[in-house]
Write an enzyme that holds these catalytic residues in place. Structure first.
Site, short mmCIF file in Angstrom:
data_model
loop_
_atom_site.label_atom_id
_atom_site.label_comp_id
_atom_site.label_asym_id
_atom_site.label_seq_id
_atom_site.Cartn_x
_atom_site.Cartn_y
_atom_site.Cartn_z
N LYS A 1 -12.26 -3.33 -5.67
CA LYS A 1 -13.09 -2.18 -6.01
C LYS A 1 -12.27 -1.14 -6.76
O LYS A 1 -12.79 -0.38 -7.57
CB LYS A 1 -13.62 -1.59 -4.70
N LYS B 1 -6.11 -9.76 -7.10
CA LYS B 1 -7.30 -9.86 -6.25
C LYS B 1 -8.46 -9.09 -6.87
O LYS B 1 -8.26 -8.04 -7.46
CB LYS B 1 -6.95 -9.21 -4.90
N LYS C 1 0.81 -1.22 0.00
CA LYS C 1 0.00 0.00 0.00
C LYS C 1 0.84 1.27 0.00
O LYS C 1 0.42 2.29 -0.53
CB LYS C 1 -0.96 0.01 1.20
#
Ligand code: TRP
Length: 336
Positions: free
Chosen positions: A200, A197, A113
């Site tokens: 969204k 993965k 991240k």
């Protein structure tokens, strides 16, 4: 022995998708009849990245709506938002002082991240796992249903519990938590790339099935989902290195509550188009009623807020009580 208690957290994102459903919510529903369960919308984790305040508020409510629409009971379970229960943040501070900087630096989620510019990531993103450990341990939860990607954070939660128990000579005070990772599907992957993965934040909406997608859209997305040129194998070994095929088969197994081996027995030797139409059918049957219920629930924000308010009050009682004990162990006094 610690009393069995389940805890899990879900980040408040609008537009929940099949990955959120099969990776988390579906398991929460299965567990609600077996354990005492606490399910938390982790709004404080969400702000480790900047969130638009209006969107954050609405995403929190959409997450509650998705829980309820999927069959989670607000009577049987404690459903609440993290910001309502101050003890999460208070225990997180204590864990900031228990955990070591080296432990944080090793977390793969942080590395992913934070990207290439680690120095510019929020401090919150670095200590995110300590807040997660606090979420779980403030309830002395023993079992945590999560996807495979959260395994490392749970290892860290165990390390924190052990170090705390050891540093303060309070053997067995915090339980050593067990992850509950779904067997048939540990993570749902993108429909366009079996190595990524389902997310969204992926640009292409074709890469995911959203809980609010209608019948035609689900059908069309599955038809277009990436596969390979071989037929479906009859044994698990035949799925090796076939990421897209594995993903679709696992989704089918998970949504129907059957084992992957059994799916392969049924479809082995067949081509993907036959399988895909069955997969669409199963998804539509399961997901569409949830999607319409979410849309309906979102019209009554007051009702959704009430669920959180009620859950927060129940959670707060347990958390406050445990925090008091923890402060006592450490030698801190809370006069309020
Ligand atoms: N980190 C989890 C995720 O991104 C969310 C989470 C926060 C969580 N606190 C938790 C999950 C406690 C389980 C238990 O999915």
């Amino acid at each position: 022995m610690h009393k069995k208690r389940v805890f899990s957290g879900v980040q408040p994102t609008g537009n929940l998708h099949l990955g959120n459903y099969l990776g988390a919510i579906k398991n929460f529903v299965d567990l609600q009849n077996k354990f005492e369960c606490v399910y938390c919308i982790v709004d404080l984790h969400a702000i480790t990245n900047h969130q638009d305040p209006k969107e954050l508020k609405s995403n929190i409510l959409e997450t509650v709506a998705s829980f309820i629409a999927s069959g989670l009971s607000s009577e049987k379970n404690i459903i609440f938002n993290q910001a309502s229960v101050a003890a999460h943040s208070e225990l997180a501070w204590i864990f900031n002082c228990v955990a070591r900087i080296g432990w944080m630096n090793r977390m793969t989620q942080f590395k992913e991240k934070a990207g290439t510019n680690k120095e510019n990531a929020s401090v919150g993103l670095l200590v995110y796992p300590n807040l997660m450990a606090a979420d779980i341990l403030i309830y002395k939860a023993t079992h945590v249903p999560v996807g495979e990607d959260q395994k490392q954070h749970l290892e860290l939660t165990r390390d924190i519990a052990k170090k705390f128990n050891n540093d303060f000579k309070c053997d067995n005070y915090f339980p050593i938590v067990e992850p509950l990772i779904p067997k048939e599907i540990s993570r749902v992957m993108s429909l366009r790339d079996g190595m990524k993965k389902m997310s969204k934040s992926e640009d292409s909406d074709q890469s995911r099935i959203n809980l609010k997608d209608d019948k035609d859209l689900i059908d069309q997305k599955i038809k277009k989902a990436k596969t390979d040129n071989n037929s479906i194998p009859s044994e698990i070994i035949g799925l090796k290195n076939r990421h897209e095929a594995t993903n679709l088969i696992s989704i089918y197994a998970s949504i129907n509550g059957i084992e992957v081996a059994k799916v392969l027995k049924e479809f082995g030797g067949k081509n993907f188009s036959t399988f895909k139409s069955k997969l669409s059918e199963s998804l539509i049957e399961r997901i569409c009623p949830i999607g319409s219920e979410i849309k309906k629930l979102l019209k009554d924000k007051n009702y959704l807020n009430k669920i959180l308010e009620k859950g927060s009050k129940k959670a707060d009682i347990i958390a406050k009580n445990n925090l008091k004990e923890i402060y006592e162990i450490i030698g801190l006094t809370k006069f309020t």
